[in-house]
Design a protein around this motif. Structure first.
Motif, mmCIF file in Angstrom:
data_model
loop_
_atom_site.group_PDB
_atom_site.id
_atom_site.type_symbol
_atom_site.label_atom_id
_atom_site.label_comp_id
_atom_site.label_asym_id
_atom_site.label_seq_id
_atom_site.Cartn_x
_atom_site.Cartn_y
_atom_site.Cartn_z
ATOM 1 N N LYS A 28 0.944 -1.170 -0.036
ATOM 2 C CA LYS A 28 0.019 -0.061 0.005
ATOM 3 C C LYS A 28 0.885 1.195 -0.038
ATOM 4 C CE LYS A 28 -3.871 2.183 2.508
ATOM 5 N NZ LYS A 28 -4.669 2.021 3.768
ATOM 6 N N ALA A 29 1.909 1.247 0.663
ATOM 7 C CA ALA A 29 2.921 2.316 0.586
ATOM 8 C C ALA A 29 3.446 2.627 -0.859
ATOM 9 C CB ALA A 29 3.956 2.168 1.695
ATOM 10 N N GLY A 30 3.782 1.574 -1.523
ATOM 11 C CA GLY A 30 4.300 1.930 -2.867
ATOM 12 C C GLY A 30 5.655 2.643 -2.802
ATOM 13 N N MET A 31 6.372 2.440 -1.614
ATOM 14 C CA MET A 31 7.926 3.214 -1.600
ATOM 15 C C MET A 31 8.835 2.309 -0.947
ATOM 16 S SD MET A 31 6.833 7.096 -0.247
ATOM 17 C CE MET A 31 5.717 8.081 -1.162
ATOM 18 N N ALA A 32 9.918 2.392 -1.203
ATOM 19 C CA ALA A 32 10.980 1.544 -0.504
ATOM 20 C C ALA A 32 12.276 2.408 -0.204
ATOM 21 C CB ALA A 32 11.597 0.361 -1.456
ATOM 22 N N LEU A 33 12.849 2.377 0.827
ATOM 23 C CA LEU A 33 14.188 3.076 1.224
ATOM 24 C C LEU A 33 15.028 2.057 1.258
ATOM 25 C CD1 LEU A 33 15.337 5.704 2.014
ATOM 26 C CD2 LEU A 33 15.027 4.961 4.355
ATOM 27 N N GLY A 34 16.001 2.286 0.443
ATOM 28 C CA GLY A 34 17.380 1.260 0.028
ATOM 29 C C GLY A 34 16.885 0.269 -0.966
ATOM 30 N N GLY A 35 17.764 -0.742 -1.162
ATOM 31 C CA GLY A 35 17.788 -1.658 -2.078
ATOM 32 C C GLY A 35 19.244 -2.134 -2.616
ATOM 33 N N ASP A 36 19.251 -2.446 -3.888
ATOM 34 C CA ASP A 36 20.681 -3.019 -4.387
ATOM 35 C C ASP A 36 21.401 -2.056 -5.290
ATOM 36 O OD1 ASP A 36 20.197 -5.181 -3.237
ATOM 37 O OD2 ASP A 36 18.855 -6.122 -4.936
ATOM 38 N N GLY A 37 22.443 -2.155 -5.564
ATOM 39 C CA GLY A 37 23.178 -1.078 -6.379
ATOM 40 C C GLY A 37 23.152 0.294 -5.882
ATOM 41 N N VAL A 38 22.817 1.042 -6.755
ATOM 42 C CA VAL A 38 22.706 2.637 -6.572
ATOM 43 C C VAL A 38 21.639 3.067 -5.398
ATOM 44 C CG1 VAL A 38 23.889 3.481 -8.676
ATOM 45 C CG2 VAL A 38 21.274 3.252 -8.490
ATOM 46 N N ASP A 39 20.680 1.840 -5.313
ATOM 47 C CA ASP A 39 19.571 2.241 -4.433
ATOM 48 C C ASP A 39 19.966 2.040 -2.722
ATOM 49 O OD1 ASP A 39 17.885 3.296 -6.349
ATOM 50 O OD2 ASP A 39 17.419 0.974 -6.990
ATOM 51 N N ARG A 40 21.306 1.285 -2.770
ATOM 52 C CA ARG A 40 21.542 0.933 -1.170
ATOM 53 C C ARG A 40 21.670 2.285 -0.691
ATOM 54 N NH1 ARG A 40 26.357 -1.552 1.084
ATOM 55 N NH2 ARG A 40 25.717 -3.033 2.517
ATOM 56 N N VAL A 41 21.082 2.260 0.578
ATOM 57 C CA VAL A 41 21.235 3.220 1.484
ATOM 58 C C VAL A 41 22.210 3.214 2.612
ATOM 59 C CG1 VAL A 41 20.124 4.722 3.223
ATOM 60 C CG2 VAL A 41 18.669 4.126 1.211
ATOM 61 N N GLY B 72 22.426 6.540 -1.456
ATOM 62 C CA GLY B 72 21.317 5.683 -1.571
ATOM 63 C C GLY B 72 20.065 6.664 -2.140
ATOM 64 N N ASN B 73 19.025 5.855 -2.396
ATOM 65 C CA ASN B 73 17.945 6.146 -2.919
ATOM 66 C C ASN B 73 16.479 5.900 -2.486
ATOM 67 O OD1 ASN B 73 18.921 7.602 -5.421
ATOM 68 N ND2 ASN B 73 19.388 5.618 -6.325
ATOM 69 N N LEU B 74 15.490 6.706 -2.288
ATOM 70 C CA LEU B 74 14.275 6.365 -2.024
ATOM 71 C C LEU B 74 13.374 6.309 -3.271
ATOM 72 C CD1 LEU B 74 11.915 8.174 0.679
ATOM 73 C CD2 LEU B 74 10.932 7.372 -1.488
ATOM 74 N N ARG B 75 12.837 4.846 -3.356
ATOM 75 C CA ARG B 75 12.182 4.661 -4.709
ATOM 76 C C ARG B 75 10.650 4.773 -4.425
ATOM 77 N NH1 ARG B 75 13.322 -1.253 -5.560
ATOM 78 N NH2 ARG B 75 13.981 -1.109 -3.254
ATOM 79 N N PHE B 76 9.916 5.261 -5.538
ATOM 80 C CA PHE B 76 8.489 5.442 -5.404
ATOM 81 C C PHE B 76 7.855 5.221 -6.818
ATOM 82 C CE2 PHE B 76 10.368 9.425 -5.664
ATOM 83 C CZ PHE B 76 9.265 10.284 -6.669
ATOM 84 N N LEU B 77 6.626 4.817 -6.676
ATOM 85 C CA LEU B 77 5.809 4.557 -8.026
ATOM 86 C C LEU B 77 4.932 5.841 -7.948
ATOM 87 C CD1 LEU B 77 4.660 0.757 -7.352
ATOM 88 C CD2 LEU B 77 6.395 1.642 -8.839
ATOM 89 N N ASN B 78 5.095 6.120 -9.398
ATOM 90 C CA ASN B 78 4.195 7.467 -10.009
ATOM 91 C C ASN B 78 3.016 6.894 -10.927
ATOM 92 O OD1 ASN B 78 3.488 10.115 -10.563
ATOM 93 N ND2 ASN B 78 4.885 10.282 -12.452
ATOM 94 N N GLY B 79 1.893 6.781 -10.356
ATOM 95 C CA GLY B 79 1.065 6.257 -10.894
ATOM 96 C C GLY B 79 0.490 5.106 -10.385
ATOM 97 N N TYR B 80 -0.432 4.235 -11.159
ATOM 98 C CA TYR B 80 -1.128 3.081 -10.601
ATOM 99 C C TYR B 80 -0.876 1.711 -11.689
ATOM 100 C CZ TYR B 80 -3.005 6.127 -7.047
ATOM 101 O OH TYR B 80 -3.376 7.128 -6.362
ATOM 102 N N GLY B 81 -1.001 0.659 -11.026
ATOM 103 C CA GLY B 81 -0.866 -0.511 -11.860
ATOM 104 C C GLY B 81 0.442 -0.871 -12.694
ATOM 105 N N PRO B 82 0.405 -1.736 -13.583
ATOM 106 C CA PRO B 82 1.472 -1.843 -14.199
ATOM 107 C C PRO B 82 2.121 -0.781 -15.010
ATOM 108 C CG PRO B 82 -0.419 -2.892 -15.297
ATOM 109 C CD PRO B 82 -0.807 -2.317 -14.239
ATOM 110 N N LYS B 83 1.293 0.327 -15.454
ATOM 111 C CA LYS B 83 1.935 1.529 -15.987
ATOM 112 C C LYS B 83 2.486 2.432 -15.140
ATOM 113 C CE LYS B 83 -1.169 1.196 -20.018
ATOM 114 N NZ LYS B 83 -2.222 1.853 -20.720
ATOM 115 N N GLY B 84 2.603 1.989 -13.810
ATOM 116 C CA GLY B 84 3.159 3.073 -12.786
ATOM 117 C C GLY B 84 4.677 3.091 -13.188
#
Length: 411
Positions: A19-32, A58-70
């Motif tokens: 539901k949040a549609g966001m992530a803090l951290g991850g792999d590669g350049v996203d790693r915080v 690092g990066n905070l990732r988020f979806l812009n829009g809904y569904g598979p087209k986000g």
């Protein structure tokens, strides 16, 4: 804990597909990656701590829009900083289970309120997730005696106050010319005494005043007078007494850092004589020259509290007494073979310096050693109270950056 790997140096909270549609951290350049975490405490509020976390990259990732087209977007969080309010447990542990973020004290360089709120929530979730491990590592590991408490209970009654009494018993140099020839020229005299407003006549005595490292005492007197007959002498006699107490972490004979109290006492005596001679023909006095001499004496005591290899606490008291440092000279045609003995009786000054009630020997035997013994006993009782089953011992004593005494306990 970050250095030994028991606390992560990165933050990874992935709620991108929820539901949040966001992530803090991850792999590669996203790693915080985060800087070494800073924990600040306040002696005035020993039940609270401030935990400051700053992001290195690092990066905070988020979806812009809904569904598979986000569309997946990223917000760089390098340099973002957040502060948390945490609790200190009864046994001195850092309790993070209910840590609360204070965004107003942070640095979140972004105008998107939604992204900033998620960053704060994700960092809070991550920090609270470390709570059990952090509490286990920190609880009972350190005991801290606040600087003000150590001063009130030990240093003031066992050292500062009795040393002040002994210094007050010494003759005030301001009276050293009483009953002798030559009237003082008040405008050329000085009476500087720490902690009080001293004049030539009010009888005020110097007091210890706090400094950043400890306390300092200074009694500085300069007397100026004239002795006149056919030869006019402008005379000055000056005495400067310093006594410094400094709490710090200093290396011991074993090369390791230890909690240390240094007591340093210095005496400087300076004499100056300028001569004008009356010439028979003119009845005027002509400058003939001057002589000066200086003697400086110093001693020091160093008390160190050491954690021995067997876990016991012991103390050392080391003394150092330097040889008198002297210098002297003349100008003009001041006729004297050696101005030092002519103006200063160094032997008599040394005898007085070594035998008064605030000198090295009585301060060591009657003040420093009892203080060291009393505080060593207190430190041992603290260890016993924190580890009554004997499974922890003192592994080190130091003075931290706030001047508090910090004891590290270990297995």
């Amino acid at each position: 804990m970050q250095k030994d790997g028991s606390l992560p140096d990165n933050v990874d909270v992935d709620q991108l597909m929820t539901k949040a549609g966001m992530a803090l951290g991850g792999d590669g350049v996203d790693r915080v990656l985060i800087q070494p975490i800073r924990v600040d405490t306040d002696p005035a509020n020993p039940e609270a701590a401030r935990v400051i976390i700053e992001v290195l990259s690092g990066n905070l990732r988020f979806l812009n829009g809904y569904g598979p087209k986000g569309q997946l977007l990223r917000q760089n969080v390098a340099g973002w900083k957040i502060e948390f309010a945490a609790r200190i447990s009864d046994r001195g542990g850092l309790a993070l289970a209910e840590a609360e973020a204070n965004p107003e004290q942070g640095q979140l360089s972004c105008d998107n309120v939604l992204l900033k709120n998620y960053f704060v929530a994700a960092m809070t979730e991550w920090l609270r997730g470390q709570a059990q491990n952090v509490l286990a590592r920190t609880e009972g590991r350190f005991a801290v005696i606040p600087r003000n408490e150590f001063l009130r209970c030990y240093l003031r009654p066992l050292l500062l106050e009795p040393l002040q009494v002994r210094l007050d018993e010494l003759p005030d140099f301001i009276h050293s010319r009483e009953g002798l020839a030559g009237e003082l020229k008040a405008s050329e005299c000085l009476n500087e005494k720490s902690g009080v407003e001293a004049t030539l006549y009010n009888g005020a005595r110097a007091e210890f005043v706090p400094t950043k490292a400890g306390w300092q005492y200074r009694d500085h007197v300069l007397l100026h007078w004239q002795e006149a007959n056919r030869t006019l002498h402008d005379r000055e006699s000056e005495q400067d007494v310093h006594c410094t107490l400094a709490l710090a972490t200093q290396p011991g004979e074993d090369g390791r850092p230890h909690a240390t109290l240094d007591i340093i006492s210095t005496l400087t005596r300076y004499e100056w004589d300028s001569v004008k001679q009356e010439l028979p023909a003119s009845r005027q006095r002509t400058y003939m020259g001057k002589a000066w001499a200086r003697a400086t004496l110093q001693w020091s005591l160093r008390i160190q509290w050491l954690a021995a290899a067997d876990g016991s606490i012991r103390m050392t008291v080391q003394e150092r007494k330097g040889m008198p440092r002297t210098d002297a000279g003349t100008t003009g045609i001041y006729v004297v073979s050696d101005p030092l003995p002519h103006l200063i009786n160094v032997h008599r000054i040394c005898q007085w310096w070594e035998n008064h009630s605030a000198s090295l020997a009585p301060v060591r035997s009657e003040l420093a050693e009892p203080l060291a013994a009393a505080t060593t006993t207190v430190f041992e009782r603290i260890v016993q109270a924190l580890a009554p089953d004997g499974n922890r011992h003192c592994r080190g004593l130091r003075i931290n950056e706030r001047g508090d005494i910090e004891m590290e306990l270990g297995e």
